[in-house]
Design a protein around this motif. Sequence first.
Motif, PDB file in Angstrom:
ATOM      1  N   UNK A  74       0.844  -1.202   0.000  1.00  0.00           N
ATOM      2  CA  UNK A  74       0.000   0.000   0.000  1.00  0.00           C
ATOM      3  C   UNK A  74       0.874   1.244   0.000  1.00  0.00           C
ATOM      4  N   UNK A  75       0.478   2.217  -0.812  1.00  0.00           N
ATOM      5  CA  UNK A  75       1.202   3.476  -0.832  1.00  0.00           C
ATOM      6  C   UNK A  75       1.314   4.022  -2.245  1.00  0.00           C
ATOM      7  N   UNK A  76       1.987   5.130  -2.402  1.00  0.00           N
ATOM      8  CA  UNK A  76       2.678   5.875  -1.352  1.00  0.00           C
ATOM      9  C   UNK A  76       1.688   6.560  -0.401  1.00  0.00           C
ATOM     10  N   UNK A  77       2.124   6.700   0.832  1.00  0.00           N
ATOM     11  CA  UNK A  77       1.318   7.310   1.885  1.00  0.00           C
ATOM     12  C   UNK A  77       1.705   8.766   2.077  1.00  0.00           C
ATOM     13  N   UNK A  78       0.713   9.578   2.399  1.00  0.00           N
ATOM     14  CA  UNK A  78       0.989  10.960   2.771  1.00  0.00           C
ATOM     15  C   UNK A  78       1.092  11.001   4.291  1.00  0.00           C
ATOM     16  N   UNK A  79       2.298  11.253   4.767  1.00  0.00           N
ATOM     17  CA  UNK A  79       2.530  11.365   6.207  1.00  0.00           C
ATOM     18  C   UNK A  79       2.383  12.836   6.583  1.00  0.00           C
ATOM     19  N   UNK A  80       1.675  13.088   7.681  1.00  0.00           N
ATOM     20  CA  UNK A  80       1.487  14.462   8.132  1.00  0.00           C
ATOM     21  C   UNK A  80       2.218  14.671   9.460  1.00  0.00           C
TER      22      UNK A  80
END
Length: 142
Positions: A74-80
């Motif tokens: 899964x991804x790419x993820x947006x990390x906050x």
Amino acid sequence: TDEAVDLDKDQNEIKISEEKYYAVYYDQKWFIGRVINKIYHEKYKIKFLRENLEAYFWPKENDCDIVNKLYIFYGPLKMTGIEPLKISRHDRLKIDTSYKEMKKKIMEVSKIISAFARRKYFPENLLYFMEALLTDCFLVHS
């Protein structure tokens, strides 16, 4: 660099890029990590985060692993955030669902492999080849 480098244009569903975050399958649970670079053909060096109450931190000592692209699910993820880092509730639910589906497929492959492994005349090197082939078919093509 600020610009992500496309590392694998042939990836079926997930475009794997340097400096992007992805969910990675392991037997007991999934982990989030950042792709450092492509090592060779289908292997990537990934630096992993630690989770605590749905927040993610860099561990004091680097936690890196070489991962086959089949296990980057899964991804790419947006990390906050800065640190702790967070992912959206939507992404977390999708990751949980995708992980459960992937685990079920891997269990099916394991059952098939175990059935063949019980046959004493079955060559071990052929068993290894079959495991790789079945895993590839179940995870990529189903």
